[in-house]
Enzyme design. Structure first.
Site, PDB file in Angstrom:
ATOM      1  N   TYR A 138       0.838  -1.211   0.000  1.00  0.00           N
ATOM      2  CA  TYR A 138       0.000   0.000   0.000  1.00  0.00           C
ATOM      3  C   TYR A 138       0.873   1.261   0.000  1.00  0.00           C
ATOM      4  O   TYR A 138       0.625   2.205  -0.753  1.00  0.00           O
ATOM      5  CB  TYR A 138      -0.900  -0.047   1.227  1.00  0.00           C
ATOM      6  CG  TYR A 138      -1.945   1.044   1.323  1.00  0.00           C
ATOM      7  CD1 TYR A 138      -3.121   0.974   0.582  1.00  0.00           C
ATOM      8  CD2 TYR A 138      -1.775   2.136   2.177  1.00  0.00           C
ATOM      9  CE1 TYR A 138      -4.093   1.970   0.685  1.00  0.00           C
ATOM     10  CE2 TYR A 138      -2.732   3.124   2.289  1.00  0.00           C
ATOM     11  CZ  TYR A 138      -3.885   3.030   1.544  1.00  0.00           C
ATOM     12  OH  TYR A 138      -4.836   4.023   1.656  1.00  0.00           O
ATOM     13  N   ALA A 139       1.921   1.266   0.843  1.00  0.00           N
ATOM     14  CA  ALA A 139       2.819   2.436   0.901  1.00  0.00           C
ATOM     15  C   ALA A 139       3.486   2.658  -0.451  1.00  0.00           C
ATOM     16  O   ALA A 139       3.588   3.797  -0.925  1.00  0.00           O
ATOM     17  CB  ALA A 139       3.871   2.242   1.992  1.00  0.00           C
ATOM     18  N   ALA A 140       3.921   1.564  -1.091  1.00  0.00           N
ATOM     19  CA  ALA A 140       4.569   1.690  -2.409  1.00  0.00           C
ATOM     20  C   ALA A 140       3.617   2.364  -3.391  1.00  0.00           C
ATOM     21  O   ALA A 140       4.023   3.232  -4.172  1.00  0.00           O
ATOM     22  CB  ALA A 140       4.984   0.315  -2.919  1.00  0.00           C
ATOM     23  N   LYS A 196       1.044   4.394  -2.707  1.00  0.00           N
ATOM     24  CA  LYS A 196       0.695   5.785  -2.373  1.00  0.00           C
ATOM     25  C   LYS A 196       1.887   6.737  -2.603  1.00  0.00           C
ATOM     26  O   LYS A 196       1.694   7.876  -3.024  1.00  0.00           O
ATOM     27  CB  LYS A 196       0.152   5.871  -0.943  1.00  0.00           C
ATOM     28  CG  LYS A 196      -1.171   5.104  -0.743  1.00  0.00           C
ATOM     29  CD  LYS A 196      -2.266   5.539  -1.725  1.00  0.00           C
ATOM     30  CE  LYS A 196      -3.590   4.843  -1.498  1.00  0.00           C
ATOM     31  NZ  LYS A 196      -4.645   5.237  -2.457  1.00  0.00           N
TER      32      LYS A 196
HETATM   33  P1  NAP Z   1     -13.386   1.832   0.744  1.00  0.00           P
HETATM   34  O1  NAP Z   1     -14.422   2.185   1.741  1.00  0.00           O
HETATM   35  O2  NAP Z   1     -12.802   0.460   0.800  1.00  0.00           O
HETATM   36  O3  NAP Z   1     -13.992   2.117  -0.711  1.00  0.00           O
HETATM   37  C1  NAP Z   1     -13.243   1.845  -1.860  1.00  0.00           C
HETATM   38  C2  NAP Z   1     -14.188   1.617  -3.015  1.00  0.00           C
HETATM   39  O4  NAP Z   1     -13.387   1.308  -4.180  1.00  0.00           O
HETATM   40  C3  NAP Z   1     -15.122   0.427  -2.801  1.00  0.00           C
HETATM   41  O5  NAP Z   1     -16.429   0.751  -3.193  1.00  0.00           O
HETATM   42  C4  NAP Z   1     -14.509  -0.644  -3.680  1.00  0.00           C
HETATM   43  O6  NAP Z   1     -15.422  -1.609  -4.183  1.00  0.00           O
HETATM   44  C5  NAP Z   1     -13.959   0.181  -4.818  1.00  0.00           C
HETATM   45  N1  NAP Z   1     -12.968  -0.567  -5.580  1.00  0.00           N
HETATM   46  C6  NAP Z   1     -12.074  -1.476  -5.124  1.00  0.00           C
HETATM   47  N2  NAP Z   1     -11.361  -2.002  -6.134  1.00  0.00           N
HETATM   48  C7  NAP Z   1     -11.816  -1.411  -7.267  1.00  0.00           C
HETATM   49  C8  NAP Z   1     -11.497  -1.548  -8.643  1.00  0.00           C
HETATM   50  N3  NAP Z   1     -10.571  -2.411  -9.070  1.00  0.00           N
HETATM   51  N4  NAP Z   1     -12.162  -0.785  -9.543  1.00  0.00           N
HETATM   52  C9  NAP Z   1     -13.124   0.082  -9.139  1.00  0.00           C
HETATM   53  N5  NAP Z   1     -13.487   0.235  -7.858  1.00  0.00           N
HETATM   54  C10 NAP Z   1     -12.836  -0.507  -6.922  1.00  0.00           C
HETATM   55  O7  NAP Z   1     -12.148   2.833   0.806  1.00  0.00           O
HETATM   56  P2  NAP Z   1     -12.037   4.347   1.389  1.00  0.00           P
HETATM   57  O8  NAP Z   1     -11.601   4.260   2.796  1.00  0.00           O
HETATM   58  O9  NAP Z   1     -13.243   5.118   1.028  1.00  0.00           O
HETATM   59  O10 NAP Z   1     -10.769   4.849   0.555  1.00  0.00           O
HETATM   60  C11 NAP Z   1     -10.876   5.519  -0.689  1.00  0.00           C
HETATM   61  C12 NAP Z   1      -9.485   5.940  -1.154  1.00  0.00           C
HETATM   62  O11 NAP Z   1      -8.881   6.769  -0.149  1.00  0.00           O
HETATM   63  C13 NAP Z   1      -8.527   4.779  -1.385  1.00  0.00           C
HETATM   64  O12 NAP Z   1      -7.690   5.048  -2.475  1.00  0.00           O
HETATM   65  C14 NAP Z   1      -7.714   4.746  -0.104  1.00  0.00           C
HETATM   66  O13 NAP Z   1      -6.439   4.172  -0.293  1.00  0.00           O
HETATM   67  C15 NAP Z   1      -7.635   6.221   0.236  1.00  0.00           C
HETATM   68  N6  NAP Z   1      -7.390   6.479   1.653  1.00  0.00           N
HETATM   69  C16 NAP Z   1      -8.264   6.072   2.611  1.00  0.00           C
HETATM   70  C17 NAP Z   1      -7.976   6.296   3.955  1.00  0.00           C
HETATM   71  C18 NAP Z   1      -8.880   5.881   5.075  1.00  0.00           C
HETATM   72  O14 NAP Z   1      -8.486   6.049   6.239  1.00  0.00           O
HETATM   73  N7  NAP Z   1     -10.073   5.370   4.825  1.00  0.00           N
HETATM   74  C19 NAP Z   1      -6.778   6.935   4.298  1.00  0.00           C
HETATM   75  C20 NAP Z   1      -5.913   7.337   3.291  1.00  0.00           C
HETATM   76  C21 NAP Z   1      -6.227   7.106   1.974  1.00  0.00           C
HETATM   77  P3  NAP Z   1     -15.794  -2.937  -3.295  1.00  0.00           P
HETATM   78  O15 NAP Z   1     -16.928  -2.503  -2.464  1.00  0.00           O
HETATM   79  O16 NAP Z   1     -16.154  -3.980  -4.255  1.00  0.00           O
HETATM   80  O17 NAP Z   1     -14.559  -3.283  -2.541  1.00  0.00           O
END
Ligand code: NAP
Length: 246
Positions: free
Chosen positions: A154-156, A158
């Protein structure tokens, strides 16, 4: 309304931060293409937007599949005649310590978080270059600034997303396209629900603002960066983390 008349694609907007961003953008006047690998969730987000009086199109898209990504951009242009904003939000985790991480865990996260961002960014940029304007926003993370225990993969991705953001800002700026990243801290979503309660409590304590973030905190940052209020901002990484990186 800050995004009046704009057309936005938001990947992974079936739930979590993506969903909150799709709703926020619609409330700010944008027409939103809600894309997710889970069509049922995407349809629910689009339904919510319509209930609030907005306009939305739900699509089932796997960002790792270039042909689906190209179709997503094509359908957007067919339906709304342009593409102003792409939010590269879709992302996953598959955590394990370095010595235990499998090839599958590593490849899966690279494929969605890094290749997926490349696929969508490239497909959207082709249309935006032709238009002579556009905004691309990428989901980074505080983990892309300082690493994290158990998150080699994940870090790689981001750190990589931040690299792509700065590269695209340089390449696309002269074409009228702004590219920025948002680096959320620990935000309450289905992604962080998988983390141990103890770790989340620790993160809360570490942050000077003494709380976890909400999906709306991040959506507000995306809305600002997407809007003309940010017209002189490109290549930036905006932390939305309660000060945890300080
Ligand atoms: P989340 O609740 O897991 O939502 C991610 C969404 O992306 C889900 O609806 C998922 O579908 C969908 N998804 C997964 N793989 C996909 C693909 N191959 N193609 C299209 N859609 C796909 O995540 P979140 O917490 O909202 O995070 C959103 C973004 O913010 C991510 O990039 C994450 O790395 C970043 N982020 C989050 C946090 C945090 O604390 N939450 C912190 C830093 C960065 P499914 O329902 O099928 O899995």
């Amino acid at each position: 309304m800050r995004l009046e008349g704009k057309v936005a694609i938001i990947t992974g907007s079936g739930r979590g931060i993506g969903k909150a961003t799709a709703v926020k953008f619609a409330q700010e006047g944008a027409r939103v293409v809600v894309c997710d690998v889970n069509l049922e969730d995407a349809a629910k987000t689009a339904e919510k937007i319509k209930e609030l009086g907005g306009e939305a199109l739900a699509l089932k898209i796997d960002v790792t599949r270039i042909e689906e990504v190209e179709e997503m951009v094509q359908k957007t242009v067919n339906e709304f005649k342009k593409l102003d904003i792409l939010v590269n939000n879709a992302g996953i985790t598959a955590d394990a310590k370095l010595v235990k991480m499998t090839q599958e865990q590593f490849d899966k996260v690279i494929s969605v978080n890094l290749k997926g961002v490349f696929n969508c960014g490239q497909a959207a940029a082709k249309v935006m270059v032709e238009q002579g304007n556009g905004v691309i926003l990428n989901a980074a993370s505080v983990v892309g600034l300082y690493g994290n225990f158990g998150q080699t993969n994940y870090a790689a991705t981001k750190f990589g997303v931040i690299g792509m953001t700065k590269t695209w800002a340089k390449e696309l700026g002269p074409k009228g396209i702004r590219v920025n990243a948002v680096a959320p801290g620990f935000i309450v979503t289905p992604m962080t629900e998988k983390m141990p309660e103890k770790v989340l409590e620790m993160m809360k304590e570490k942050a000077p603002l003494k709380r976890l973030g909400t999906a709306e905190d991040v959506a507000n940052a995306y809305a600002f960066l997407a809007s003309d209020e940010a017209s002189f901002i490109t290549g930036a990484v905006l932390s939305v983390d309660g000060g945890i990186v300080l």
